[in-house]
Design a protein around this motif. Structure first.
Motif, short mmCIF file in Angstrom:
data_model
loop_
_atom_site.label_atom_id
_atom_site.label_comp_id
_atom_site.label_asym_id
_atom_site.label_seq_id
_atom_site.Cartn_x
_atom_site.Cartn_y
_atom_site.Cartn_z
N GLY A 48 -12.52 7.50 70.65
CA GLY A 48 -12.19 8.03 69.24
C GLY A 48 -11.75 7.07 68.45
N PHE A 49 -10.81 6.05 68.71
CA PHE A 49 -10.03 5.15 67.97
C PHE A 49 -11.12 3.87 67.74
CE2 PHE A 49 -6.99 1.79 67.14
CZ PHE A 49 -6.27 2.31 65.91
N LEU A 50 -11.68 3.37 69.02
CA LEU A 50 -12.37 2.17 69.05
C LEU A 50 -13.72 2.37 67.81
CD1 LEU A 50 -12.57 -0.55 70.05
CD2 LEU A 50 -14.16 0.43 72.07
N PRO A 51 -14.39 3.50 68.06
CA PRO A 51 -15.50 3.44 67.07
C PRO A 51 -15.09 3.41 65.51
CG PRO A 51 -15.99 5.12 68.68
CD PRO A 51 -14.54 4.43 68.98
N VAL A 52 -13.98 4.06 65.32
CA VAL A 52 -13.58 4.11 63.96
C VAL A 52 -13.03 2.62 63.48
CG1 VAL A 52 -11.54 4.88 62.46
CG2 VAL A 52 -12.60 6.43 63.91
N ILE A 53 -12.52 2.01 64.43
CA ILE A 53 -12.38 0.37 64.12
C ILE A 53 -13.57 -0.41 64.04
CG2 ILE A 53 -10.83 -1.52 64.83
CD1 ILE A 53 -9.15 0.40 63.89
N ALA A 54 -14.38 -0.11 64.77
CA ALA A 54 -15.69 -0.86 64.84
C ALA A 54 -16.57 -0.49 63.41
CB ALA A 54 -16.60 -0.53 65.85
N ILE A 55 -16.59 0.69 62.91
CA ILE A 55 -17.00 1.01 61.86
C ILE A 55 -16.43 0.43 60.58
CG2 ILE A 55 -17.73 3.12 60.22
CD1 ILE A 55 -18.22 4.68 62.82
N TYR A 56 -15.14 0.36 60.63
CA TYR A 56 -14.51 -0.37 59.44
C TYR A 56 -14.71 -1.89 59.30
CZ TYR A 56 -10.76 -1.97 56.35
OH TYR A 56 -10.09 -2.16 55.17
N VAL A 57 -14.65 -2.67 60.48
CA VAL A 57 -15.01 -3.89 60.66
C VAL A 57 -16.63 -4.08 59.90
CG1 VAL A 57 -15.60 -5.84 62.14
CG2 VAL A 57 -13.50 -4.47 62.37
N ILE A 58 -17.65 -3.28 60.49
CA ILE A 58 -18.97 -3.38 60.02
C ILE A 58 -19.08 -3.21 58.64
CG2 ILE A 58 -21.40 -2.40 59.98
CD1 ILE A 58 -20.64 -1.69 63.26
N GLY A 59 -18.26 -2.40 57.92
CA GLY A 59 -18.19 -1.97 56.68
C GLY A 59 -17.59 -3.28 55.83
N VAL A 60 -16.54 -3.91 56.24
CA VAL A 60 -16.05 -4.94 55.53
C VAL A 60 -17.12 -6.05 55.95
CG1 VAL A 60 -14.50 -6.77 55.77
CG2 VAL A 60 -13.88 -4.44 56.00
N ALA A 61 -17.87 -6.14 56.84
CA ALA A 61 -18.90 -7.17 56.85
C ALA A 61 -20.20 -7.19 55.92
CB ALA A 61 -19.51 -7.38 58.40
N LEU A 62 -20.49 -5.79 55.59
CA LEU A 62 -21.28 -5.40 54.86
C LEU A 62 -21.07 -5.67 53.43
CD1 LEU A 62 -22.87 -2.15 56.36
CD2 LEU A 62 -24.18 -4.24 55.94
N VAL A 63 -19.66 -5.43 52.91
CA VAL A 63 -19.23 -5.60 51.43
C VAL A 63 -19.34 -7.14 51.38
CG1 VAL A 63 -17.14 -5.39 50.12
CG2 VAL A 63 -18.04 -3.43 51.43
N TRP A 64 -18.81 -7.86 52.30
CA TRP A 64 -18.76 -9.29 52.43
C TRP A 64 -20.14 -9.93 52.16
CZ3 TRP A 64 -20.39 -13.21 56.06
CH2 TRP A 64 -20.23 -14.34 55.58
N ILE A 65 -21.26 -9.39 52.89
CA ILE A 65 -22.63 -9.89 52.36
C ILE A 65 -23.12 -9.27 51.18
CG2 ILE A 65 -25.07 -9.36 53.43
CD1 ILE A 65 -23.72 -9.07 56.18
N ILE A 66 -22.85 -8.18 50.78
CA ILE A 66 -23.23 -7.87 49.60
C ILE A 66 -22.48 -8.74 48.45
CG2 ILE A 66 -23.07 -5.59 47.87
CD1 ILE A 66 -23.44 -3.83 50.27
N GLU A 67 -21.35 -8.83 48.40
CA GLU A 67 -20.79 -9.58 47.54
C GLU A 67 -21.28 -11.02 47.34
OE1 GLU A 67 -16.50 -9.22 48.12
OE2 GLU A 67 -16.39 -7.60 46.84
N GLY A 68 -21.64 -11.59 48.46
CA GLY A 68 -22.41 -12.77 48.58
C GLY A 68 -23.67 -13.02 47.55
N PHE A 69 -24.29 -11.96 47.85
CA PHE A 69 -25.65 -12.05 47.27
C PHE A 69 -25.30 -11.77 45.81
CE2 PHE A 69 -27.49 -11.04 51.47
CZ PHE A 69 -28.53 -12.18 51.23
N ALA A 70 -24.27 -10.90 45.43
CA ALA A 70 -24.06 -10.46 44.16
C ALA A 70 -23.65 -11.75 43.08
CB ALA A 70 -22.97 -9.46 44.07
N ARG A 71 -22.87 -12.79 43.75
CA ARG A 71 -22.29 -13.76 43.11
C ARG A 71 -23.62 -14.86 42.73
NH1 ARG A 71 -17.31 -14.72 46.92
NH2 ARG A 71 -16.04 -12.76 46.51
N ALA A 72 -23.14 -15.34 41.50
CA ALA A 72 -24.20 -16.48 41.12
C ALA A 72 -24.11 -17.81 41.86
CB ALA A 72 -23.77 -16.71 39.48
N ASP A 73 -25.12 -18.52 41.87
CA ASP A 73 -25.02 -19.67 42.63
C ASP A 73 -24.33 -20.64 41.78
OD1 ASP A 73 -26.53 -18.95 44.54
OD2 ASP A 73 -28.62 -19.47 43.79
N ARG A 74 -23.32 -21.48 42.25
CA ARG A 74 -22.61 -22.59 41.73
C ARG A 74 -23.25 -23.68 41.49
NH1 ARG A 74 -16.69 -20.57 43.29
NH2 ARG A 74 -16.96 -18.53 43.57
#
Length: 74
Positions: A48-74
Motif C-alpha cells: 500500500g504505502f511503498l508503491p505510493v512513495i515510489a510513484i511520487y518519486v517517479i513523478g518528481v523525476a519526470l517533472v525534473w526531466i521535462i523541465e530540463g528539456f523545457a529550459r533554454a540552453d545557457r
C-alpha cells in the motif's frame, strides 16, 4: 499583438494526479490487507504505502526531466 508566455503547471498537475491515484490505491490496499490476520501492517506498508512513495518519486523525476528539456540552453 503581445507576446504572452504560457507556463504549464507540470508539478501541480502531477501532484494532483498522484494524490487522486494514491487515495484510490490506499483504499484498495486497506480493503485487501484487512483480510490478513497476521502481518497486516507489513503487508500494508509493502503493497500500500511503498508503491505510493515510489510513484511520487517517479513523478518528481519526470517533472525534473521535462523541465530540463523545457529550459533554454545557457
Amino acid at each position: 499583438m503581445q507576446d504572452v508566455e504560457v507556463k504549464f503547471a507540470y508539478k501541480a498537475g502531477f501532484r494532483r494526479l498522484w494524490l487522486a491515484l494514491s487515495l484510490l490505491w490506499l483504499i484498495g490496499a486497506v480493503l485487501v490487507v484487512s483480510e490478513y490476520r497476521e502481518g497486516a501492517l507489513q503487508a500494508f506498508l509493502l503493497f500500500g504505502f511503498l508503491p505510493v512513495i515510489a510513484i511520487y518519486v517517479i513523478g518528481v523525476a519526470l517533472v525534473w526531466i521535462i523541465e530540463g528539456f523545457a529550459r533554454a540552453d545557457r
